[in-house]
Motif scaffolding. Structure first.
Motif, PDB file in Angstrom:
ATOM      1  N   GLN A  53      -6.035  -1.426  -9.042  1.00 13.73           N
ATOM      2  CA  GLN A  53      -4.694  -1.497  -8.738  1.00 13.73           C
ATOM      3  C   GLN A  53      -3.997  -2.916  -8.444  1.00 13.73           C
ATOM      4  O   GLN A  53      -2.869  -3.272  -8.463  1.00 13.73           O
ATOM      5  CB  GLN A  53      -4.197  -0.641  -7.767  1.00 13.73           C
ATOM      6  N   ALA A  54      -5.030  -3.609  -7.594  1.00 12.48           N
ATOM      7  CA  ALA A  54      -4.108  -4.956  -6.957  1.00 12.48           C
ATOM      8  C   ALA A  54      -4.453  -6.229  -7.869  1.00 12.48           C
ATOM      9  O   ALA A  54      -5.624  -6.309  -8.539  1.00 12.48           O
ATOM     10  CB  ALA A  54      -5.092  -5.076  -5.549  1.00 12.48           C
ATOM     11  N   ASN A  55      -3.430  -6.827  -7.712  1.00  9.98           N
ATOM     12  CA  ASN A  55      -3.536  -8.243  -8.237  1.00  9.98           C
ATOM     13  C   ASN A  55      -2.924  -9.120  -7.453  1.00  9.98           C
ATOM     14  O   ASN A  55      -1.776  -9.133  -6.588  1.00  9.98           O
ATOM     15  CB  ASN A  55      -2.565  -7.986  -9.577  1.00  9.98           C
ATOM     16  N   VAL A 106      -3.747  -5.601   4.914  1.00  8.83           N
ATOM     17  CA  VAL A 106      -2.634  -4.514   5.112  1.00  8.83           C
ATOM     18  C   VAL A 106      -2.524  -3.721   3.887  1.00  8.83           C
ATOM     19  O   VAL A 106      -2.173  -2.172   4.139  1.00  8.83           O
ATOM     20  CB  VAL A 106      -1.369  -5.350   5.418  1.00  8.83           C
ATOM     21  N   TYR A 107      -2.535  -4.161   2.819  1.00  3.21           N
ATOM     22  CA  TYR A 107      -2.681  -3.444   1.494  1.00  3.21           C
ATOM     23  C   TYR A 107      -3.538  -2.380   1.403  1.00  3.21           C
ATOM     24  O   TYR A 107      -3.186  -1.267   1.025  1.00  3.21           O
ATOM     25  CB  TYR A 107      -2.754  -4.242   0.387  1.00  3.21           C
ATOM     26  N   GLU A 108      -4.723  -2.853   1.702  1.00  3.83           N
ATOM     27  CA  GLU A 108      -5.874  -1.917   1.660  1.00  3.83           C
ATOM     28  C   GLU A 108      -5.809  -0.641   2.700  1.00  3.83           C
ATOM     29  O   GLU A 108      -5.851   0.558   2.358  1.00  3.83           O
ATOM     30  CB  GLU A 108      -7.355  -2.513   2.098  1.00  3.83           C
ATOM     31  N   THR A 136       0.058   2.985  -6.930  1.00  2.00           N
ATOM     32  CA  THR A 136       0.955   1.976  -7.856  1.00  2.00           C
ATOM     33  C   THR A 136       0.256   0.738  -8.183  1.00  2.00           C
ATOM     34  O   THR A 136      -0.107   0.005  -7.176  1.00  2.00           O
ATOM     35  CB  THR A 136       2.223   1.771  -7.137  1.00  2.00           C
ATOM     36  N   PRO A 137       0.414   0.035  -9.350  1.00  2.93           N
ATOM     37  CA  PRO A 137      -0.081  -1.385  -9.757  1.00  2.93           C
ATOM     38  C   PRO A 137       0.635  -2.384  -8.578  1.00  2.93           C
ATOM     39  O   PRO A 137       1.857  -2.073  -8.475  1.00  2.93           O
ATOM     40  CB  PRO A 137       0.514  -1.689 -10.941  1.00  2.93           C
ATOM     41  N   THR A 138      -0.221  -3.169  -8.085  1.00  2.76           N
ATOM     42  CA  THR A 138       0.601  -3.721  -7.114  1.00  2.76           C
ATOM     43  C   THR A 138       0.176  -5.441  -7.140  1.00  2.76           C
ATOM     44  O   THR A 138      -0.808  -5.955  -7.609  1.00  2.76           O
ATOM     45  CB  THR A 138      -0.279  -3.277  -5.398  1.00  2.76           C
ATOM     46  N   VAL A 139       1.323  -6.053  -6.644  1.00  5.24           N
ATOM     47  CA  VAL A 139       1.201  -7.725  -6.640  1.00  5.24           C
ATOM     48  C   VAL A 139       1.258  -8.045  -5.155  1.00  5.24           C
ATOM     49  O   VAL A 139       1.925  -7.525  -4.301  1.00  5.24           O
ATOM     50  CB  VAL A 139       2.553  -8.462  -7.383  1.00  5.24           C
ATOM     51  N   ILE A 140       0.050  -8.896  -4.935  1.00  4.32           N
ATOM     52  CA  ILE A 140      -0.060  -9.379  -3.541  1.00  4.32           C
ATOM     53  C   ILE A 140       0.220 -10.789  -3.554  1.00  4.32           C
ATOM     54  O   ILE A 140      -0.463 -11.750  -4.372  1.00  4.32           O
ATOM     55  CB  ILE A 140      -1.501  -9.146  -2.860  1.00  4.32           C
ATOM     56  N   ALA A 141       1.083 -11.522  -2.590  1.00  5.54           N
ATOM     57  CA  ALA A 141       1.455 -12.787  -2.835  1.00  5.54           C
ATOM     58  C   ALA A 141       0.297 -13.614  -1.930  1.00  5.54           C
ATOM     59  O   ALA A 141       0.173 -13.265  -0.834  1.00  5.54           O
ATOM     60  CB  ALA A 141       2.931 -13.018  -2.187  1.00  5.54           C
ATOM     61  N   ASN A 178       4.112  -2.147  -6.566  1.00  2.70           N
ATOM     62  CA  ASN A 178       4.367  -2.717  -5.327  1.00  2.70           C
ATOM     63  C   ASN A 178       4.297  -4.166  -5.255  1.00  2.70           C
ATOM     64  O   ASN A 178       3.560  -4.709  -6.042  1.00  2.70           O
ATOM     65  CB  ASN A 178       3.386  -1.958  -4.402  1.00  2.70           C
ATOM     66  N   ILE A 179       5.021  -4.522  -4.220  1.00  2.00           N
ATOM     67  CA  ILE A 179       4.780  -6.131  -3.899  1.00  2.00           C
ATOM     68  C   ILE A 179       4.317  -6.199  -2.268  1.00  2.00           C
ATOM     69  O   ILE A 179       5.146  -5.498  -1.697  1.00  2.00           O
ATOM     70  CB  ILE A 179       6.101  -6.812  -3.928  1.00  2.00           C
ATOM     71  N   VAL A 180       3.255  -6.754  -2.135  1.00  2.00           N
ATOM     72  CA  VAL A 180       2.691  -7.186  -0.766  1.00  2.00           C
ATOM     73  C   VAL A 180       3.090  -8.566  -0.333  1.00  2.00           C
ATOM     74  O   VAL A 180       2.409  -9.388  -1.288  1.00  2.00           O
ATOM     75  CB  VAL A 180       1.126  -6.409  -0.643  1.00  2.00           C
ATOM     76  N   VAL A 181       3.601  -8.910   0.819  1.00  2.00           N
ATOM     77  CA  VAL A 181       3.807 -10.243   1.301  1.00  2.00           C
ATOM     78  C   VAL A 181       3.436 -10.503   2.551  1.00  2.00           C
ATOM     79  O   VAL A 181       3.942  -9.837   3.176  1.00  2.00           O
ATOM     80  CB  VAL A 181       5.389 -10.719   1.000  1.00  2.00           C
TER      81      VAL A 181
END
Length: 497
Positions: free
Chosen positions: A98-100, A407-409, A419-424, A262-265
Protein backbone atom coordinates in the motif's frame (compact mmCIF):
# COMPACT_ATOMS: atom_id res chain seq x y z
CA UNK A 1 -8.52 34.90 -10.21
CA UNK A 2 -8.71 37.13 -7.15
CA UNK A 3 -6.92 36.45 -3.88
CA UNK A 4 -8.47 37.33 -0.54
CA UNK A 5 -7.25 37.65 3.03
CA UNK A 6 -8.28 35.14 5.67
CA UNK A 7 -9.12 38.09 7.93
CA UNK A 8 -10.93 40.24 5.37
CA UNK A 9 -12.50 38.46 2.40
CA UNK A 10 -13.45 41.83 0.90
CA UNK A 11 -9.77 42.62 0.40
CA UNK A 12 -9.12 41.36 -3.12
CA UNK A 13 -5.84 41.42 -5.03
CA UNK A 14 -4.27 39.55 -7.95
CA UNK A 15 -2.02 36.51 -7.61
CA UNK A 16 1.08 38.53 -8.47
CA UNK A 17 0.16 41.16 -5.87
CA UNK A 18 -0.30 38.40 -3.28
CA UNK A 19 3.17 37.04 -4.09
CA UNK A 20 4.74 40.49 -3.71
CA UNK A 21 2.95 41.23 -0.42
CA UNK A 22 3.51 37.83 1.21
CA UNK A 23 1.35 38.64 4.22
CA UNK A 24 -1.81 40.76 4.19
CA UNK A 25 -1.62 44.11 6.00
CA UNK A 26 -4.36 42.91 8.36
CA UNK A 27 -2.14 40.00 9.43
CA UNK A 28 -4.13 37.48 7.40
CA UNK A 29 -2.93 35.04 4.76
CA UNK A 30 -3.84 35.23 1.09
CA UNK A 31 -5.53 32.39 -0.75
CA UNK A 32 -7.58 32.10 -3.93
CA UNK A 33 -11.19 33.22 -3.67
CA UNK A 34 -12.25 30.18 -5.69
CA UNK A 35 -10.50 26.84 -6.15
CA UNK A 36 -9.77 25.64 -9.71
CA UNK A 37 -10.71 22.10 -10.66
CA UNK A 38 -9.13 19.38 -12.77
CA UNK A 39 -11.08 16.56 -14.39
CA UNK A 40 -9.90 12.95 -14.45
CA UNK A 41 -9.22 13.37 -18.17
CA UNK A 42 -6.93 16.31 -17.42
CA UNK A 43 -5.13 14.31 -14.73
CA UNK A 44 -4.71 11.43 -17.19
CA UNK A 45 -3.20 13.88 -19.68
CA UNK A 46 -0.79 15.12 -16.99
CA UNK A 47 0.48 11.56 -16.54
CA UNK A 48 1.89 11.74 -20.06
CA UNK A 49 3.86 14.89 -19.23
CA UNK A 50 7.16 15.33 -17.43
CA UNK A 51 7.32 17.13 -14.10
CA UNK A 52 7.77 20.51 -15.78
CA UNK A 53 4.56 20.06 -17.77
CA UNK A 54 2.57 18.86 -14.76
CA UNK A 55 3.69 21.77 -12.60
CA UNK A 56 2.92 24.29 -15.36
CA UNK A 57 -0.55 22.80 -15.77
CA UNK A 58 -1.35 23.09 -12.07
CA UNK A 59 0.21 26.48 -11.44
CA UNK A 60 -1.37 28.11 -14.48
CA UNK A 61 -4.78 27.39 -12.92
CA UNK A 62 -3.81 29.28 -9.76
CA UNK A 63 -1.48 32.04 -10.96
CA UNK A 64 -3.67 33.65 -13.58
CA UNK A 65 -1.53 36.80 -13.83
CA UNK A 66 1.01 34.67 -15.69
CA UNK A 67 0.76 33.00 -19.07
CA UNK A 68 1.34 29.27 -19.24
CA UNK A 69 4.39 30.00 -21.40
CA UNK A 70 5.86 32.26 -18.70
CA UNK A 71 5.27 29.67 -16.00
CA UNK A 72 6.76 26.89 -18.12
CA UNK A 73 9.91 28.97 -18.61
CA UNK A 74 10.24 29.71 -14.89
CA UNK A 75 9.58 26.10 -13.89
CA UNK A 76 12.04 24.78 -16.48
CA UNK A 77 14.76 27.02 -15.04
CA UNK A 78 13.92 26.26 -11.41
CA UNK A 79 13.88 22.46 -11.83
CA UNK A 80 16.61 22.07 -14.44
CA UNK A 81 18.66 18.89 -14.34
CA UNK A 82 21.75 20.35 -12.63
CA UNK A 83 19.52 21.38 -9.69
CA UNK A 84 17.22 18.33 -9.64
CA UNK A 85 19.24 15.41 -11.08
CA UNK A 86 16.57 12.64 -11.14
CA UNK A 87 14.61 12.48 -14.37
CA UNK A 88 11.35 12.28 -12.40
CA UNK A 89 12.30 15.29 -10.17
CA UNK A 90 9.92 13.93 -7.50
CA UNK A 91 10.16 10.12 -7.80
CA UNK A 92 7.71 7.75 -6.10
CA UNK A 93 9.24 4.64 -4.52
CA UNK A 94 7.16 1.60 -3.54
CA UNK A 95 7.61 0.64 0.12
CA UNK A 96 5.05 -2.17 0.45
CA UNK A 97 1.69 -3.25 -0.99
CA UNK A 98 0.00 0.00 0.00
CA UNK A 99 2.71 2.50 0.98
CA UNK A 100 4.73 4.59 -1.45
CA UNK A 101 7.38 7.21 -0.69
CA UNK A 102 7.27 10.54 -2.57
CA UNK A 103 10.88 11.70 -2.52
CA UNK A 104 11.02 15.49 -2.32
CA UNK A 105 14.68 15.92 -1.36
CA UNK A 106 16.58 15.76 -4.65
CA UNK A 107 16.97 19.53 -5.01
CA UNK A 108 20.05 21.65 -4.26
CA UNK A 109 19.51 21.82 -0.47
CA UNK A 110 18.28 18.23 -0.01
CA UNK A 111 14.84 19.17 1.32
CA UNK A 112 11.30 19.55 -0.02
CA UNK A 113 11.45 23.34 0.37
CA UNK A 114 13.50 23.46 -2.84
CA UNK A 115 10.38 22.87 -4.93
CA UNK A 116 8.94 26.20 -3.86
CA UNK A 117 12.07 28.19 -3.16
CA UNK A 118 13.85 27.51 -6.43
CA UNK A 119 10.74 28.76 -8.23
CA UNK A 120 9.72 31.66 -5.97
CA UNK A 121 12.51 34.05 -7.09
CA UNK A 122 11.24 33.79 -10.68
CA UNK A 123 7.64 34.35 -9.59
CA UNK A 124 8.52 37.23 -7.29
CA UNK A 125 10.75 39.18 -9.67
CA UNK A 126 8.19 38.73 -12.47
CA UNK A 127 5.40 39.85 -10.09
CA UNK A 128 7.33 43.00 -9.22
CA UNK A 129 7.60 43.88 -12.90
CA UNK A 130 3.93 43.11 -13.56
CA UNK A 131 2.94 45.52 -10.80
CA UNK A 132 5.38 48.26 -11.72
CA UNK A 133 7.30 47.97 -8.45
CA UNK A 134 10.83 49.35 -8.74
CA UNK A 135 11.88 48.89 -5.14
CA UNK A 136 14.36 46.35 -3.81
CA UNK A 137 12.32 43.56 -2.22
CA UNK A 138 13.56 42.41 1.17
CA UNK A 139 12.71 38.78 1.92
CA UNK A 140 12.35 37.98 5.62
CA UNK A 141 12.34 34.33 6.62
CA UNK A 142 11.92 32.46 9.89
CA UNK A 143 13.07 28.87 9.60
CA UNK A 144 12.95 25.71 11.68
CA UNK A 145 15.75 24.30 9.58
CA UNK A 146 15.14 23.66 5.89
CA UNK A 147 13.31 26.75 4.64
CA UNK A 148 16.21 29.06 5.48
CA UNK A 149 18.83 27.37 3.33
CA UNK A 150 16.39 26.74 0.50
CA UNK A 151 15.39 30.42 0.48
CA UNK A 152 18.99 31.60 0.68
CA UNK A 153 19.97 29.31 -2.17
CA UNK A 154 17.07 30.49 -4.30
CA UNK A 155 17.52 34.23 -3.76
CA UNK A 156 21.32 34.53 -3.50
CA UNK A 157 22.47 37.31 -5.83
CA UNK A 158 19.07 37.60 -7.53
CA UNK A 159 18.95 41.23 -8.80
CA UNK A 160 16.52 43.52 -7.00
CA UNK A 161 16.29 41.33 -3.90
CA UNK A 162 17.80 40.98 -0.44
CA UNK A 163 17.14 38.10 1.93
CA UNK A 164 17.45 37.82 5.71
CA UNK A 165 16.95 34.52 7.54
CA UNK A 166 16.37 33.92 11.26
CA UNK A 167 16.84 30.41 12.67
CA UNK A 168 16.40 29.28 16.31
CA UNK A 169 19.74 29.12 18.11
CA UNK A 170 20.44 25.46 18.87
CA UNK A 171 17.17 24.43 17.25
CA UNK A 172 18.47 22.96 13.98
CA UNK A 173 20.83 20.14 13.12
CA UNK A 174 24.43 21.29 12.78
CA UNK A 175 24.34 20.48 9.07
CA UNK A 176 21.25 22.64 8.66
CA UNK A 177 22.97 25.46 10.54
CA UNK A 178 26.12 25.24 8.43
CA UNK A 179 24.06 25.27 5.25
CA UNK A 180 22.81 28.71 6.27
CA UNK A 181 25.83 30.27 7.95
CA UNK A 182 28.15 29.44 5.03
CA UNK A 183 25.79 30.80 2.35
CA UNK A 184 27.46 32.87 -0.35
CA UNK A 185 25.91 35.93 -1.98
CA UNK A 186 26.17 39.68 -1.63
CA UNK A 187 22.49 40.14 -0.81
CA UNK A 188 22.11 37.60 2.01
CA UNK A 189 22.09 37.82 5.82
CA UNK A 190 21.57 35.18 8.51
CA UNK A 191 20.90 35.56 12.23
CA UNK A 192 20.44 33.02 15.00
CA UNK A 193 17.47 33.99 17.18
CA UNK A 194 17.30 33.07 20.84
CA UNK A 195 14.34 30.85 21.68
CA UNK A 196 12.54 28.43 19.39
CA UNK A 197 11.10 28.64 15.89
CA UNK A 198 7.84 30.15 17.10
CA UNK A 199 9.79 33.01 18.70
CA UNK A 200 11.54 33.66 15.38
CA UNK A 201 8.33 33.35 13.37
CA UNK A 202 6.47 35.73 15.67
CA UNK A 203 9.35 38.19 15.40
CA UNK A 204 9.11 38.16 11.62
CA UNK A 205 5.34 38.64 11.76
CA UNK A 206 5.79 41.64 14.07
CA UNK A 207 8.14 43.21 11.54
CA UNK A 208 5.62 42.71 8.75
CA UNK A 209 2.85 44.44 10.67
CA UNK A 210 5.02 47.37 11.88
CA UNK A 211 3.67 50.28 9.83
CA UNK A 212 6.33 52.76 10.95
CA UNK A 213 9.10 50.38 9.93
CA UNK A 214 7.40 49.79 6.58
CA UNK A 215 7.37 53.54 6.02
CA UNK A 216 11.07 53.82 6.90
CA UNK A 217 11.88 50.98 4.49
CA UNK A 218 9.79 52.59 1.75
CA UNK A 219 11.73 55.83 2.11
CA UNK A 220 14.95 53.86 1.57
CA UNK A 221 13.53 52.11 -1.50
CA UNK A 222 12.80 48.76 0.16
CA UNK A 223 9.67 46.58 0.17
CA UNK A 224 9.14 43.68 2.57
CA UNK A 225 8.03 40.25 1.41
CA UNK A 226 8.21 36.69 2.70
CA UNK A 227 9.51 33.34 1.55
CA UNK A 228 7.84 31.41 4.35
CA UNK A 229 4.76 29.38 3.48
CA UNK A 230 2.64 32.33 4.59
CA UNK A 231 3.45 33.55 1.04
CA UNK A 232 1.11 31.99 -1.52
CA UNK A 233 4.00 31.87 -3.99
CA UNK A 234 5.67 29.42 -1.60
CA UNK A 235 2.64 27.22 -1.11
CA UNK A 236 1.30 26.94 -4.67
CA UNK A 237 4.30 25.06 -6.16
CA UNK A 238 3.87 22.36 -3.53
CA UNK A 239 0.38 21.50 -4.84
CA UNK A 240 1.95 20.34 -8.09
CA UNK A 241 3.99 17.50 -6.64
CA UNK A 242 0.93 15.79 -5.23
CA UNK A 243 -0.63 15.75 -8.70
CA UNK A 244 2.68 14.43 -10.01
CA UNK A 245 2.73 11.67 -7.38
CA UNK A 246 -0.73 10.53 -8.48
CA UNK A 247 0.48 10.49 -12.09
CA UNK A 248 3.53 8.42 -11.15
CA UNK A 249 1.27 5.93 -9.35
CA UNK A 250 -0.88 5.69 -12.48
CA UNK A 251 2.13 5.07 -14.70
CA UNK A 252 3.45 2.39 -12.34
CA UNK A 253 0.10 0.58 -12.35
CA UNK A 254 -0.27 1.06 -8.59
CA UNK A 255 -3.68 2.66 -9.12
CA UNK A 256 -6.23 3.07 -11.89
CA UNK A 257 -7.53 6.47 -13.00
CA UNK A 258 -10.07 7.67 -10.45
CA UNK A 259 -8.83 5.46 -7.62
CA UNK A 260 -8.41 7.38 -4.40
CA UNK A 261 -5.13 7.63 -2.52
CA UNK A 262 -4.19 8.63 1.01
CA UNK A 263 -1.50 11.25 1.54
CA UNK A 264 0.63 11.27 4.69
CA UNK A 265 2.71 14.35 5.50
CA UNK A 266 5.14 15.05 8.34
CA UNK A 267 4.39 18.65 9.21
CA UNK A 268 4.81 21.36 11.81
CA UNK A 269 3.71 24.58 10.12
CA UNK A 270 0.88 22.80 8.22
CA UNK A 271 1.93 24.18 4.82
CA UNK A 272 2.94 20.93 3.14
CA UNK A 273 -0.20 19.04 4.11
CA UNK A 274 -2.31 22.09 3.25
CA UNK A 275 -0.90 21.87 -0.29
CA UNK A 276 -2.18 18.27 -0.39
CA UNK A 277 -5.60 19.50 0.79
CA UNK A 278 -5.65 22.07 -2.03
CA UNK A 279 -4.83 19.27 -4.48
CA UNK A 280 -7.82 17.33 -3.16
CA UNK A 281 -10.08 20.36 -3.43
CA UNK A 282 -8.92 20.72 -7.05
CA UNK A 283 -10.18 17.26 -7.90
CA UNK A 284 -7.23 14.98 -7.17
CA UNK A 285 -8.81 11.70 -5.96
CA UNK A 286 -7.77 11.72 -2.29
CA UNK A 287 -9.40 9.68 0.46
CA UNK A 288 -7.72 10.76 3.69
CA UNK A 289 -4.98 13.24 4.58
CA UNK A 290 -2.87 12.01 7.50
CA UNK A 291 -1.12 14.69 9.55
CA UNK A 292 2.03 13.34 11.22
CA UNK A 293 3.58 15.19 14.17
CA UNK A 294 6.62 14.58 16.33
CA UNK A 295 6.66 15.04 20.13
CA UNK A 296 5.52 18.64 19.58
CA UNK A 297 2.07 17.27 18.82
CA UNK A 298 -0.03 20.44 18.88
CA UNK A 299 -1.62 19.54 15.51
CA UNK A 300 -2.48 16.00 16.60
CA UNK A 301 -4.23 17.34 19.68
CA UNK A 302 -6.06 19.97 17.65
CA UNK A 303 -7.41 17.57 15.04
CA UNK A 304 -8.44 15.16 17.80
CA UNK A 305 -10.10 17.64 20.16
CA UNK A 306 -10.80 20.85 18.24
CA UNK A 307 -8.71 22.85 20.72
CA UNK A 308 -5.48 24.46 19.55
CA UNK A 309 -3.26 25.15 22.56
CA UNK A 310 0.33 26.29 22.24
CA UNK A 311 0.65 26.60 26.03
CA UNK A 312 2.69 23.44 26.42
CA UNK A 313 6.26 22.28 26.79
CA UNK A 314 8.41 22.72 23.71
CA UNK A 315 10.77 19.89 22.78
CA UNK A 316 13.90 19.79 20.67
CA UNK A 317 13.62 16.56 18.69
CA UNK A 318 15.49 14.57 16.07
CA UNK A 319 13.07 15.99 13.48
CA UNK A 320 13.81 19.70 14.05
CA UNK A 321 11.96 21.06 11.01
CA UNK A 322 8.74 20.02 12.78
CA UNK A 323 9.62 21.57 16.16
CA UNK A 324 6.84 24.12 15.93
CA UNK A 325 3.92 25.06 18.20
CA UNK A 326 2.27 27.76 16.06
CA UNK A 327 1.14 26.29 12.74
CA UNK A 328 0.55 29.39 10.65
CA UNK A 329 -1.05 27.71 7.65
CA UNK A 330 -3.82 26.22 9.74
CA UNK A 331 -5.47 29.63 9.44
CA UNK A 332 -6.04 29.04 5.72
CA UNK A 333 -7.72 25.69 6.36
CA UNK A 334 -10.02 27.14 9.02
CA UNK A 335 -11.01 29.96 6.68
CA UNK A 336 -11.96 27.55 3.89
CA UNK A 337 -13.79 25.02 6.05
CA UNK A 338 -15.71 27.77 7.88
CA UNK A 339 -17.14 29.03 4.59
CA UNK A 340 -14.82 32.05 4.46
CA UNK A 341 -16.06 33.44 7.79
CA UNK A 342 -13.34 36.05 8.19
CA UNK A 343 -14.83 37.43 11.39
CA UNK A 344 -14.59 34.00 12.99
CA UNK A 345 -10.97 33.66 11.87
CA UNK A 346 -10.06 37.05 13.29
CA UNK A 347 -11.58 36.04 16.61
CA UNK A 348 -9.73 32.70 16.71
CA UNK A 349 -6.38 34.26 15.80
CA UNK A 350 -6.85 37.01 18.37
CA UNK A 351 -7.49 34.34 20.99
CA UNK A 352 -4.27 32.59 19.97
CA UNK A 353 -2.33 35.82 20.45
CA UNK A 354 -4.00 36.87 23.70
CA UNK A 355 -4.20 33.55 25.55
CA UNK A 356 -2.34 31.03 23.39
CA UNK A 357 -5.30 28.81 22.61
CA UNK A 358 -8.65 28.60 20.85
CA UNK A 359 -11.41 26.05 20.34
CA UNK A 360 -13.36 25.68 17.11
CA UNK A 361 -17.09 24.94 17.14
CA UNK A 362 -18.42 21.40 16.76
CA UNK A 363 -19.37 21.82 13.10
CA UNK A 364 -15.91 23.02 12.12
CA UNK A 365 -14.25 20.31 14.21
CA UNK A 366 -16.27 17.60 12.44
CA UNK A 367 -15.36 19.05 9.04
CA UNK A 368 -11.67 18.88 9.97
CA UNK A 369 -11.93 15.30 11.21
CA UNK A 370 -13.71 14.30 7.99
CA UNK A 371 -10.66 15.40 6.00
CA UNK A 372 -7.72 14.67 8.31
CA UNK A 373 -6.49 11.76 10.36
CA UNK A 374 -3.54 12.37 12.64
CA UNK A 375 -0.91 10.87 14.88
CA UNK A 376 2.45 11.57 16.45
CA UNK A 377 5.74 9.78 17.01
CA UNK A 378 8.38 10.67 19.58
CA UNK A 379 12.10 10.13 19.01
CA UNK A 380 11.98 6.58 20.31
CA UNK A 381 9.36 5.57 17.75
CA UNK A 382 11.18 7.56 15.07
CA UNK A 383 14.49 5.74 15.56
CA UNK A 384 12.71 2.39 15.80
CA UNK A 385 10.94 3.05 12.50
CA UNK A 386 14.13 4.05 10.67
CA UNK A 387 15.74 0.76 11.72
CA UNK A 388 12.72 -1.41 10.99
CA UNK A 389 12.03 0.08 7.56
CA UNK A 390 15.67 -0.25 6.54
CA UNK A 391 15.84 -3.86 7.74
CA UNK A 392 12.60 -4.88 6.04
CA UNK A 393 12.81 -2.95 2.77
CA UNK A 394 16.29 -1.46 2.42
CA UNK A 395 14.73 2.01 2.29
CA UNK A 396 16.54 4.70 4.29
CA UNK A 397 14.29 7.31 5.93
CA UNK A 398 15.35 10.56 7.47
CA UNK A 399 13.89 11.41 10.86
CA UNK A 400 10.96 13.46 9.50
CA UNK A 401 9.96 10.80 6.98
CA UNK A 402 10.18 8.17 9.71
CA UNK A 403 7.64 10.13 11.78
CA UNK A 404 5.26 10.00 8.81
CA UNK A 405 5.86 6.29 8.19
CA UNK A 406 5.23 5.42 11.84
CA UNK A 407 2.06 7.49 12.03
CA UNK A 408 0.83 5.86 8.82
CA UNK A 409 1.57 2.36 10.11
CA UNK A 410 -0.38 3.07 13.30
CA UNK A 411 -3.24 4.63 11.31
CA UNK A 412 -3.40 1.61 8.98
CA UNK A 413 -3.35 -0.85 11.89
CA UNK A 414 -6.09 1.04 13.73
CA UNK A 415 -8.41 1.54 10.76
CA UNK A 416 -7.66 -1.33 8.42
CA UNK A 417 -7.50 1.24 5.61
CA UNK A 418 -5.79 -0.39 2.61
CA UNK A 419 -6.07 2.61 0.30
CA UNK A 420 -2.88 3.10 -1.77
CA UNK A 421 -0.89 5.73 0.09
CA UNK A 422 1.72 8.37 -0.70
CA UNK A 423 4.05 9.36 2.15
CA UNK A 424 5.91 12.63 1.68
CA UNK A 425 9.64 12.22 2.29
CA UNK A 426 10.80 15.72 3.06
CA UNK A 427 14.57 15.55 3.58
CA UNK A 428 17.67 13.52 2.80
CA UNK A 429 18.69 11.15 5.61
CA UNK A 430 22.21 12.52 5.28
CA UNK A 431 21.08 15.86 6.71
CA UNK A 432 20.45 14.01 9.98
CA UNK A 433 23.17 11.36 9.89
CA UNK A 434 23.83 11.72 13.63
CA UNK A 435 20.27 10.57 14.33
CA UNK A 436 19.93 8.01 11.54
CA UNK A 437 23.13 6.09 12.39
CA UNK A 438 22.06 5.04 15.92
CA UNK A 439 18.74 3.91 14.49
CA UNK A 440 20.75 1.50 12.32
CA UNK A 441 22.71 0.21 15.31
CA UNK A 442 25.84 2.30 14.77
CA UNK A 443 27.49 4.46 17.42
CA UNK A 444 28.07 7.99 16.06
CA UNK A 445 31.74 8.97 16.21
CA UNK A 446 33.50 12.10 15.00
CA UNK A 447 32.16 15.35 13.59
CA UNK A 448 29.15 15.86 11.33
CA UNK A 449 31.13 15.04 8.23
CA UNK A 450 32.54 11.85 9.71
CA UNK A 451 28.93 10.90 10.38
CA UNK A 452 27.96 11.59 6.77
CA UNK A 453 30.58 9.20 5.49
CA UNK A 454 29.86 6.63 8.19
CA UNK A 455 26.23 6.57 7.06
CA UNK A 456 27.35 6.30 3.45
CA UNK A 457 29.56 3.32 4.27
CA UNK A 458 26.87 1.64 6.38
CA UNK A 459 24.19 1.93 3.70
CA UNK A 460 26.34 1.85 0.55
CA UNK A 461 24.90 5.18 -0.56
CA UNK A 462 26.63 8.32 -1.78
CA UNK A 463 26.02 11.42 0.36
CA UNK A 464 24.89 14.54 -1.53
CA UNK A 465 27.83 16.76 -2.56
CA UNK A 466 25.83 19.80 -1.35
CA UNK A 467 26.33 18.46 2.19
CA UNK A 468 29.85 17.04 2.04
CA UNK A 469 31.18 20.25 0.49
CA UNK A 470 30.10 22.23 3.56
CA UNK A 471 33.18 20.98 5.40
CA UNK A 472 35.46 23.31 3.48
CA UNK A 473 33.23 26.37 3.56
CA UNK A 474 33.81 29.35 5.83
CA UNK A 475 31.05 30.42 8.20
CA UNK A 476 30.01 33.99 7.38
CA UNK A 477 27.17 34.62 9.82
CA UNK A 478 27.52 34.10 13.57
CA UNK A 479 25.40 36.86 15.16
CA UNK A 480 22.73 35.93 17.71
CA UNK A 481 19.78 38.25 18.46
CA UNK A 482 16.89 38.35 20.90
CA UNK A 483 13.49 38.05 19.16
CA UNK A 484 12.52 41.53 20.36
CA UNK A 485 15.66 42.89 18.66
CA UNK A 486 15.02 41.25 15.27
CA UNK A 487 13.66 44.46 13.73
CA UNK A 488 16.77 46.33 14.89
CA UNK A 489 18.96 43.64 13.35
CA UNK A 490 17.19 44.00 9.99
CA UNK A 491 17.33 47.79 10.20
CA UNK A 492 21.05 47.70 10.93
CA UNK A 493 21.72 45.36 8.03
CA UNK A 494 19.77 47.58 5.64
CA UNK A 495 21.04 50.82 7.23
CA UNK A 496 17.49 51.97 7.93
CA UNK A 497 16.89 54.14 11.00
Amino acid sequence: MDYISTRDKNLKISSSQAIVAGLSKDGGLFLPETIPSFSLAEIQAMAKMDYIGRAAQVLSAFLTDFTKEELTEYISQAYRREKFPPKEVAPVISLDAQANILELFHGPTCAFKDFALQLLPYLLTASLKKNGVNKTVVILVATSGDTGKAALEGFADVPGTKICVFYPEGGTSNIQRLQMTTQTGENVMVFAAKGNFDDAQNGVKRIFTDKEFAKALDEKGFLLSSANSINWGRLAPQIAYYFSAYCEMLLAGRIALGDKINIVVPTGNFGNILAAYFAKRCGLPVNMLVCASNRNNVLTDFITTGTYDKNRDFYLTSSPSMDILISSNLERLLFMLSGQEDEKIRELMNQLVSCGRYTVDDLLREKIKAEFACGCADDGKTFETIGEVYKKTGYLCDTHTAVAVRVYEEYRAATGDKTPTVIASTASPFKFAGSVLPALGEKPQGDDFDLLWALAEKTQRTPPPALTELKNKQERFTAVVEPKKMKDAVAGWLDVK
